[in-house]
Scaffold this motif. Sequence first.
Motif, PDB file in Angstrom:
ATOM      1  N   ILE A  17       3.270  -4.317   5.960  1.00 11.55           N
ATOM      2  CA  ILE A  17       4.141  -3.647   5.017  1.00 11.55           C
ATOM      3  C   ILE A  17       4.229  -4.126   3.720  1.00 11.55           C
ATOM      4  CG2 ILE A  17       6.509  -2.878   4.429  1.00 11.55           C
ATOM      5  CD1 ILE A  17       6.921  -2.456   7.329  1.00 11.55           C
ATOM      6  N   GLY A  18       3.771  -3.567   2.539  1.00 10.06           N
ATOM      7  CA  GLY A  18       3.375  -4.174   1.384  1.00 10.06           C
ATOM      8  C   GLY A  18       2.115  -5.228   0.880  1.00 10.06           C
ATOM      9  N   LYS A  19       1.500  -4.975   2.068  1.00 11.97           N
ATOM     10  CA  LYS A  19       0.076  -5.812   1.885  1.00 11.97           C
ATOM     11  C   LYS A  19      -0.743  -5.071   2.817  1.00 11.97           C
ATOM     12  CE  LYS A  19       2.326  -9.539   3.797  1.00 11.97           C
ATOM     13  NZ  LYS A  19       2.168 -10.701   4.717  1.00 11.97           N
ATOM     14  N   PRO A  20      -1.325  -3.975   2.597  1.00 12.20           N
ATOM     15  CA  PRO A  20      -2.146  -3.106   3.585  1.00 12.20           C
ATOM     16  C   PRO A  20      -3.197  -3.599   3.779  1.00 12.20           C
ATOM     17  CG  PRO A  20      -1.916  -2.044   1.358  1.00 12.20           C
ATOM     18  CD  PRO A  20      -0.994  -3.317   1.235  1.00 12.20           C
ATOM     19  N   HIS A  22       5.604   4.809   5.022  1.00 14.08           N
ATOM     20  CA  HIS A  22       5.631   6.112   4.180  1.00 14.08           C
ATOM     21  C   HIS A  22       4.346   6.070   3.294  1.00 14.08           C
ATOM     22  CE1 HIS A  22       9.914   5.509   4.546  1.00 14.08           C
ATOM     23  NE2 HIS A  22       9.924   4.216   4.237  1.00 14.08           N
ATOM     24  N   THR A  79       3.504   6.190   0.268  1.00 16.14           N
ATOM     25  CA  THR A  79       3.696   5.302  -0.948  1.00 16.14           C
ATOM     26  C   THR A  79       3.543   3.952  -0.750  1.00 16.14           C
ATOM     27  OG1 THR A  79       6.244   5.300  -1.023  1.00 16.14           O
ATOM     28  CG2 THR A  79       4.819   6.967  -2.637  1.00 16.14           C
ATOM     29  N   ASN A  80       3.773   3.661   0.722  1.00 14.27           N
ATOM     30  CA  ASN A  80       3.991   2.004   1.108  1.00 14.27           C
ATOM     31  C   ASN A  80       3.243   1.900   2.374  1.00 14.27           C
ATOM     32  OD1 ASN A  80       4.734  -0.642   0.925  1.00 14.27           O
ATOM     33  ND2 ASN A  80       6.620  -0.011   2.146  1.00 14.27           N
ATOM     34  N   LYS A 137      -5.088   1.463   4.334  1.00 14.93           N
ATOM     35  CA  LYS A 137      -5.607   2.024   3.422  1.00 14.93           C
ATOM     36  C   LYS A 137      -7.082   2.367   3.653  1.00 14.93           C
ATOM     37  CE  LYS A 137      -3.454   1.031  -1.061  1.00 14.93           C
ATOM     38  NZ  LYS A 137      -3.749   0.364  -2.371  1.00 14.93           N
TER      39      LYS A 137
END
Length: 255
Positions: A74-77, A108, A110-111, A115
Amino acid sequence: MKVRVLGCSGGISQGLATTSFLIDDDILIDAGTGVCDLTLDEMRRIKHIFISHSHLDHVASIPLLADTLFDDLIGKPLIVHALPETIKALRDHIFNWTIWPNFTELPHKTNAVLKLEAAESGTVFDLSGRKIEMIDVNHSVPGVAYRVESEGKVFAFSGDTTSNENFWASLNKHDALDLLFIESAFTNSDIELAKVAFHYCPQLLAEDLVKLEHKTKVCISHLKPGAEQIIMAECEAALPDWEFHQLKIGDIFQL
Ligand SMILES: [Zn+2]
Ligand SMILES: [Zn+2]
């Protein structure tokens, strides 16, 4: 550059796992069942995954990695790089909420923790000075090889492929090649199967390997379980002047 072999077999059984190589401690090339060889801490260090093609033996661990590392990502995919066709196949057939949740929208959109990034063959990525080139090969689905250069040392991996010109020409364009992982999935007795499955057997590989202008360490991967000794003997018989090594799980190369 460090290259660690997590898996390099054409199948699975005790001591055998499918294709995955760890470059240094943060880049995976392919994510077959070999990823299971990593500890949780080692998995947490992976930032990028480069995929050669969409076949299951090369992507099986991506969905499980996203789930296992969810909180850490989370925050660093985790970023997966592959051809557009490969990315589409992952979206359509794995991360489709049926086979597996769509981790590119979790927690989410967006987060997200995962990726999936499409890249065209010929792209050269630069990750902290390590240059990673995608090279088109010739498999039953769109596929690429990878050439990795770091501090003047070069490692190349063929992906799954059969006879082709582009991989060899691309390697010949450069001055250096220090380590080559090349597949030979079948024995010569299965040459017709190798052709329809778009893999090498020793005879087809030998016909292509002579195009390579670099004399380098050649390691054979993707061997059919149970046929390893025959494939290696046939490689050696086909090109007696070349030195072949059977790639094995756990092998570590420091370049
Ligand atoms: Zn394949
Ligand atoms: Zn394969």
